[in-house]
Every structure is written in structure tokens, then in C-alpha cells.
Design a protein around this motif. Sequence first.
Motif, PDB file in Angstrom:
ATOM      1  N   GLU A  45      19.854  46.126 -10.909  1.00  0.00           N
ATOM      2  CA  GLU A  45      18.556  46.371 -11.535  1.00  0.00           C
ATOM      3  C   GLU A  45      17.408  45.541 -11.018  1.00  0.00           C
ATOM      4  O   GLU A  45      16.210  45.908 -10.950  1.00  0.00           O
ATOM      5  CB  GLU A  45      18.952  45.970 -13.141  1.00  0.00           C
ATOM      6  N   ARG A  46      17.739  44.472 -10.234  1.00  0.00           N
ATOM      7  CA  ARG A  46      16.697  43.828  -9.546  1.00  0.00           C
ATOM      8  C   ARG A  46      17.175  43.024  -8.552  1.00  0.00           C
ATOM      9  O   ARG A  46      18.533  42.357  -8.783  1.00  0.00           O
ATOM     10  CB  ARG A  46      15.771  42.992 -10.518  1.00  0.00           C
ATOM     11  N   SER A  47      16.511  42.465  -7.336  1.00  0.00           N
ATOM     12  CA  SER A  47      17.017  41.733  -6.420  1.00  0.00           C
ATOM     13  C   SER A  47      16.817  40.362  -6.842  1.00  0.00           C
ATOM     14  O   SER A  47      15.694  39.826  -7.508  1.00  0.00           O
ATOM     15  CB  SER A  47      16.555  42.001  -4.990  1.00  0.00           C
ATOM     16  N   PRO A  48      17.913  39.449  -6.712  1.00  0.00           N
ATOM     17  CA  PRO A  48      17.583  38.001  -7.151  1.00  0.00           C
ATOM     18  C   PRO A  48      16.908  37.334  -6.214  1.00  0.00           C
ATOM     19  O   PRO A  48      16.625  37.615  -4.879  1.00  0.00           O
ATOM     20  CB  PRO A  48      19.103  37.399  -7.309  1.00  0.00           C
ATOM     21  N   VAL A  49      16.201  36.419  -6.613  1.00  0.00           N
ATOM     22  CA  VAL A  49      15.743  35.318  -5.630  1.00  0.00           C
ATOM     23  C   VAL A  49      16.713  34.155  -5.385  1.00  0.00           C
ATOM     24  O   VAL A  49      17.774  33.887  -6.420  1.00  0.00           O
ATOM     25  CB  VAL A  49      14.412  34.316  -6.344  1.00  0.00           C
ATOM     26  N   ILE A  50      16.707  33.427  -4.385  1.00  0.00           N
ATOM     27  CA  ILE A  50      17.487  32.292  -4.497  1.00  0.00           C
ATOM     28  C   ILE A  50      16.797  30.957  -4.616  1.00  0.00           C
ATOM     29  O   ILE A  50      15.742  30.756  -4.198  1.00  0.00           O
ATOM     30  CB  ILE A  50      18.180  32.157  -2.850  1.00  0.00           C
ATOM     31  N   ARG A  51      17.649  30.268  -5.582  1.00  0.00           N
ATOM     32  CA  ARG A  51      16.970  28.859  -6.168  1.00  0.00           C
ATOM     33  C   ARG A  51      17.872  27.759  -5.565  1.00  0.00           C
ATOM     34  O   ARG A  51      18.984  27.758  -5.459  1.00  0.00           O
ATOM     35  CB  ARG A  51      16.770  28.718  -7.736  1.00  0.00           C
ATOM     36  N   PHE A  52      16.902  26.833  -5.466  1.00  0.00           N
ATOM     37  CA  PHE A  52      17.791  25.478  -4.764  1.00  0.00           C
ATOM     38  C   PHE A  52      18.173  24.478  -5.957  1.00  0.00           C
ATOM     39  O   PHE A  52      17.472  24.426  -6.901  1.00  0.00           O
ATOM     40  CB  PHE A  52      16.613  24.628  -4.007  1.00  0.00           C
ATOM     41  N   ASN A  53      19.528  24.290  -6.031  1.00  0.00           N
ATOM     42  CA  ASN A  53      20.029  23.383  -7.114  1.00  0.00           C
ATOM     43  C   ASN A  53      19.729  21.912  -6.787  1.00  0.00           C
ATOM     44  O   ASN A  53      20.498  21.381  -6.205  1.00  0.00           O
ATOM     45  CB  ASN A  53      21.634  23.739  -7.176  1.00  0.00           C
ATOM     46  N   MET A  54      18.503  21.663  -7.276  1.00  0.00           N
ATOM     47  CA  MET A  54      18.083  20.167  -6.993  1.00  0.00           C
ATOM     48  C   MET A  54      19.046  19.194  -7.333  1.00  0.00           C
ATOM     49  O   MET A  54      19.430  17.931  -6.627  1.00  0.00           O
ATOM     50  CB  MET A  54      16.671  19.860  -7.652  1.00  0.00           C
ATOM     51  N   MET A  98       9.820  16.547 -10.756  1.00  0.00           N
ATOM     52  CA  MET A  98       9.772  17.360  -9.762  1.00  0.00           C
ATOM     53  C   MET A  98      10.124  18.786 -10.416  1.00  0.00           C
ATOM     54  O   MET A  98      10.604  18.983 -11.475  1.00  0.00           O
ATOM     55  CB  MET A  98      10.719  17.096  -8.569  1.00  0.00           C
ATOM     56  N   GLU A  99       9.591  19.673  -9.388  1.00  0.00           N
ATOM     57  CA  GLU A  99       9.847  21.073 -10.062  1.00  0.00           C
ATOM     58  C   GLU A  99      11.381  21.451  -9.945  1.00  0.00           C
ATOM     59  O   GLU A  99      12.120  21.024  -9.210  1.00  0.00           O
ATOM     60  CB  GLU A  99       9.361  22.249  -8.894  1.00  0.00           C
ATOM     61  N   ALA A 100      11.550  22.206 -11.121  1.00  0.00           N
ATOM     62  CA  ALA A 100      13.209  22.380 -11.361  1.00  0.00           C
ATOM     63  C   ALA A 100      13.466  23.544 -10.412  1.00  0.00           C
ATOM     64  O   ALA A 100      13.025  24.675 -10.700  1.00  0.00           O
ATOM     65  CB  ALA A 100      13.455  22.654 -12.738  1.00  0.00           C
ATOM     66  N   ASP A 101      14.469  23.367  -9.702  1.00  0.00           N
ATOM     67  CA  ASP A 101      15.188  24.453  -8.972  1.00  0.00           C
ATOM     68  C   ASP A 101      14.287  25.457  -8.314  1.00  0.00           C
ATOM     69  O   ASP A 101      14.115  26.823  -8.675  1.00  0.00           O
ATOM     70  CB  ASP A 101      16.072  25.172  -9.727  1.00  0.00           C
ATOM     71  N   PRO A 102      13.345  24.904  -7.478  1.00  0.00           N
ATOM     72  CA  PRO A 102      12.512  25.863  -6.888  1.00  0.00           C
ATOM     73  C   PRO A 102      12.857  27.062  -6.134  1.00  0.00           C
ATOM     74  O   PRO A 102      14.129  27.002  -5.582  1.00  0.00           O
ATOM     75  CB  PRO A 102      11.735  24.895  -5.675  1.00  0.00           C
ATOM     76  N   VAL A 103      12.335  28.160  -5.933  1.00  0.00           N
ATOM     77  CA  VAL A 103      12.660  29.478  -5.070  1.00  0.00           C
ATOM     78  C   VAL A 103      12.769  28.869  -3.609  1.00  0.00           C
ATOM     79  O   VAL A 103      11.779  28.369  -3.136  1.00  0.00           O
ATOM     80  CB  VAL A 103      11.846  30.614  -5.604  1.00  0.00           C
ATOM     81  N   LEU A 104      13.898  29.412  -3.099  1.00  0.00           N
ATOM     82  CA  LEU A 104      13.932  29.378  -1.586  1.00  0.00           C
ATOM     83  C   LEU A 104      13.723  30.563  -1.010  1.00  0.00           C
ATOM     84  O   LEU A 104      13.044  30.642   0.094  1.00  0.00           O
ATOM     85  CB  LEU A 104      15.347  28.480  -1.230  1.00  0.00           C
ATOM     86  N   LEU A 105      14.227  31.480  -1.364  1.00  0.00           N
ATOM     87  CA  LEU A 105      14.045  32.836  -0.834  1.00  0.00           C
ATOM     88  C   LEU A 105      13.876  33.812  -1.763  1.00  0.00           C
ATOM     89  O   LEU A 105      14.150  34.080  -2.970  1.00  0.00           O
ATOM     90  CB  LEU A 105      15.555  33.493  -0.468  1.00  0.00           C
ATOM     91  N   LYS A 106      12.654  34.560  -1.641  1.00  0.00           N
ATOM     92  CA  LYS A 106      12.152  35.819  -2.517  1.00  0.00           C
ATOM     93  C   LYS A 106      13.018  36.864  -2.611  1.00  0.00           C
ATOM     94  O   LYS A 106      13.845  37.020  -1.689  1.00  0.00           O
ATOM     95  CB  LYS A 106      10.745  36.017  -2.274  1.00  0.00           C
ATOM     96  N   SER A 107      12.857  37.732  -3.764  1.00  0.00           N
ATOM     97  CA  SER A 107      13.654  38.882  -3.875  1.00  0.00           C
ATOM     98  C   SER A 107      13.455  39.968  -2.723  1.00  0.00           C
ATOM     99  O   SER A 107      14.447  40.768  -2.730  1.00  0.00           O
ATOM    100  CB  SER A 107      13.177  39.558  -5.340  1.00  0.00           C
ATOM    101  N   ASP A 108      12.618  39.789  -2.085  1.00  0.00           N
ATOM    102  CA  ASP A 108      12.282  40.659  -0.856  1.00  0.00           C
ATOM    103  C   ASP A 108      12.934  40.317   0.362  1.00  0.00           C
ATOM    104  O   ASP A 108      12.787  40.916   1.552  1.00  0.00           O
ATOM    105  CB  ASP A 108      10.779  41.025  -0.601  1.00  0.00           C
ATOM    106  N   GLY A 109      13.452  39.032   0.537  1.00  0.00           N
ATOM    107  CA  GLY A 109      14.298  38.463   1.619  1.00  0.00           C
ATOM    108  C   GLY A 109      13.376  37.413   2.531  1.00  0.00           C
ATOM    109  O   GLY A 109      13.893  36.978   3.426  1.00  0.00           O
ATOM    110  N   TRP A 110      12.382  37.345   2.032  1.00  0.00           N
ATOM    111  CA  TRP A 110      11.258  36.547   2.624  1.00  0.00           C
ATOM    112  C   TRP A 110      11.428  34.934   2.245  1.00  0.00           C
ATOM    113  O   TRP A 110      11.355  35.034   0.940  1.00  0.00           O
ATOM    114  CB  TRP A 110       9.863  36.843   2.616  1.00  0.00           C
TER     115      TRP A 110
END
Length: 564
Positions: free
Chosen positions: A165-174, A214-226
Amino acid sequence: IGHISRLRLCSSSGGGGCREPQPVVVRFAPSPTGRMHVGGARTALVNFAFAKRHSNGRFLLRLEDTDAKRCKPEAASDILESLDWLGLRPDNADSVPVQSNRLDKYRDAAARLVDSGLAYPCFCSEHRLELLRRHQRAAGQTPGYDGKCQMLTADERQQLMAAGERSPVIRFNMRAAAARLLPSSLSSSSSTSPSTIRVRDLLLGDLSFPLTGMEADPVLLKSDGWPVYHLASVFDDRCSGVTHVIRGREWLPSAPKHVLLRAALDSVLPSNTDAPPPPPSLLFAHLPLLLDWRDGAKLSKRKGGGGGSSGKDGPAVATEIRELRALGYLPEAVIDWLVSATWTGRRIGESSAEQELAQQSPAKTLSEFCSAIELTEQCLASRDARLDPAALRSAGLRSLTPELASTAAIQAVRDRLALADGIEGSPSDAELHRCLATLRGRLATLFDVDSHSYLFRAPDDSAVWQGLAQLLSESAAAHCTADSLALSAMDLLSSMTSSSLPTGSVKKPSPLHFKAARLLLTGQSEGPSVREICHHLGSDEVHKRLIKFKQRLPLTSSSATADS
């Protein structure tokens, strides 16, 4: 930082052995979303100076173009040209890394973090995230991710991936990363769940940041792969063996996140055999900001340059390097300006208190300056500073003096004079140094040279007569004509440049006579004193110009007197 950089890194194996300190590696990593401005140039200057201050230090350039929608090809070219013009040439100038060419590497790093449990895919829609933020604000909470997708099982993640349904983003597990990776030297807690992250800053000291703020679990990789900035920047710093991250103070809140992400990448990535080993801990130096003269706001590419125009708050500062270059400022002037705004009480060409005590000569070049400066809270200006247009002009005046003018500056003056009509041949270096000495305090930019080409050629007659007419209209000499004033000025100049006594036509020269004499020699109403001009030109050249001017005088009574 001098004592820190000279520390020998001793092993902890118990053998007591030591190895030589790791070479200093710093980087300037702008985003090519706009042309180079003076704030970025100052950051590049400090990194450059810090690298050159240390033996075998390296200053690297990297283009961070992961914000693809805002990046511009012409901006990347402008950054490279501006650094080269300023004399801040990076050590990797022939192979500057561009992040958009390294996407596979960032994706691989993100996948490794996911496999190790230090990151996870997040399938939340933007609609859900917006509702979450609204709810948190209404409850008086700091908006942030609630960790929903962190709790998904492997089967649930697989089902969502298969649904597509949608490509996931990748979040950092702080918190997982902090609990697993942070050594005691980077955490103020000895428990299995550290509560703070410690950041070592060369200017601000040891700083502690609570994980809860601090920001909770920030995004590392966007859904478009960038990748987002944080992943790409920290990954590239590791690959390049960066030892010190020197940047603006606006990036300070990101430092603990980068410390933790660096530790996470170290734990999942193989050693880089092409770069020095990563330092035992990342060192930062967050610089005070340079502020816009007009409103005290942080300089930014989005705000745009001032163009050198004036506003209600006084003269504006051109904020882009290309603007300063177009205004005729030399690179030495821009560097000197940035130095004076960055290091307390320091300017290139002026000795510091320490140098005066040691009876050392002041640093006259950027290279000499880099070898003498330190990056400490005591030496660096500790507060944000507004860039002052007057300080820029002062730096320009200093850059065009015979003592400080570089070989490139002398050539730039020569090239500028070549555009003027009537100058025969190319002035020698000695002649140009004499020119700068005569015009001391009058040249701030190359364009200022235009109005002083009279030092190398006689002025146009039309400029002289127009000046004399203007001079008479502004004076109270009602019975004086332009012809008689010109003759009186010629008599004055003859008496000043020969050993013979004055003819008597000007027994007591007035300011009007000296102004007319300047006009005869220069065609200008302002400039150096008549004596300075005569000294520069020499008696032969003065007499040569007077003879030519007299030959072109309108027919007039030879007995004209200086009634003025």
C-alpha cells in the motif's frame, strides 16, 4: 584545542603502548541549494584553518544534495568556484563526493541497521502522523513519533510489505541504540538504559542531552529511498575518517543524534580500509553564528543577498561571495573580514598580544595566519556577531596596501588598469606598489582603481575644464576665470617641482589653487594631496603634463594673473 590535538592515543590493552595521534580530518559539507554566502564561507574558513594548523591535516569538501527538489546545478558550481577564489582549496578538489551518487551505500547502511534491530520500517501514513501531532499539541506534549511501528512483529511487517500500500520509511531506534551502544564516556548514566547522551564540543565543553528531550526515532531513509541529512552526513563522515565536525551552532541540537548514529554505524558496518580508522569519539566545534547586518537574522541562502544596497538600517552587506566579487572586493579582503568577525581581536596583517610579547611578525597571509590561530573558546568570538559593512570596507582598504597586497592582488590591479584608455604598456610590480602606497586608504575595491588611473596617464582636457568650472562655481572668486586659474595652478606646480623660485604670480597659494592644481594633474576634484601626487609622478612627468596642457590652452593673454 592545541593540547587536545597533540595527545598521544594510548591503547587500553594494558601494554602501555602508544601510537601517534590520528591526523586531523575536517570537512565542509554545503547543500547546493543556493549560491555560496559568507556564513558558509566562514565555516569553510574555520575548517580550512584548523586543518592547516595541524601537521598532515586534511580539509575535505562534500556536496550534500539529498534535498533533490531544492538543489541546483549552478549552485554546486558556484560553491566550487567561490572556495577556489577565496583560496580555500579542499584537499579532495579533484574528486569531490556528491551524495546523490552514493544512494546505494546509504540504503545498504539503513538495511544493516534494520537487520541489527537499531532501525525499523515505519508504514504510518502522513495522515496518521498529522493527527498524532495535533493530539500531542492539544495535550501539551512535544510532537513526535509514538513508536507504533517499532512494535510490529516480523510477520506483520512482512504482510504490510506484501500488501504494497505504501513504501515504508526507515526510522532510527534511538533508545535501543543508546542502551546497546553508548559507552560510559558518552553517557552520564551507568545503568543499562542511559538517560543522556554526552557531546564533546571544543568550544562549549562537555554537554549532556537528555534522551527524553530528543526527537523520537527520527527518519533515516525516506519512502522514495533517499536518505535524510542525518544518515548521509554521519555515514560520509565515517567513510572519510572525519575527526572533527566544525559547523554552525544551529546544528548543535543534532549533535547527540549524530553521536548515537555514528556509534550505530560503527557497530554494523565493516571497517573502511580506504580511510583512517574512526576516532575513539567524535569531536565537535559549534561556531557562533554570523548575523545579517540589517535585521540580526541568521545569514541564509534562502534569504538571498543584500546586493550591497542601503536600507533604513544602514548599508546592507552583500551576503553572497559572487556579490562581493562583483563589487570588486579582493578575496584577501573577504577572508580578512571573516577572520575579524570570527577570532577575537584578530586580523590578517595585525599581530596579536601574544605575538607582540614574543616579538613575532604579524601573519600577512592566510597560510601564516592558519599556522598561528587556535580554535578555543578564549580565541574565538563567543557570541553571534553581525557582519559590519564598515569592517568589510576596512578589510578592503587593508588588502590594497603595499605591505599586504598579494601577487594576485597586484595582478588584479594591473588587469583593472588595462581597461582604462590612454595607459601605454603594462605597469611593473614596483610601479603598482608605489601606486598603492600613494593611494593608501583610498582603495577598498578594484573598481576604486578606475578613478585613479591618472597616476599612469594624463587626464582628459574636458575633465580638467569641467572641474575648473565646477570649482569656480562653488568658490567666491568672482573675478577669476578658468583660464587664469589654470595658469595659476600651473605656476604653483612648477614651483613645487623645480628648484627655481616661484614666478610671483602666486605669492601665497590658497586652497583654491591647490584644488585647481590637483585637477590639472588628475582631472579629479578629490584624491591624494597635490604634494603626494607630485612626489608619485616625479618632476619630469609633472612638467611633461604641464607642457602638453599649456599647448592646448585656448588663446588667452600671456599676462593673465591670478586675481583669485
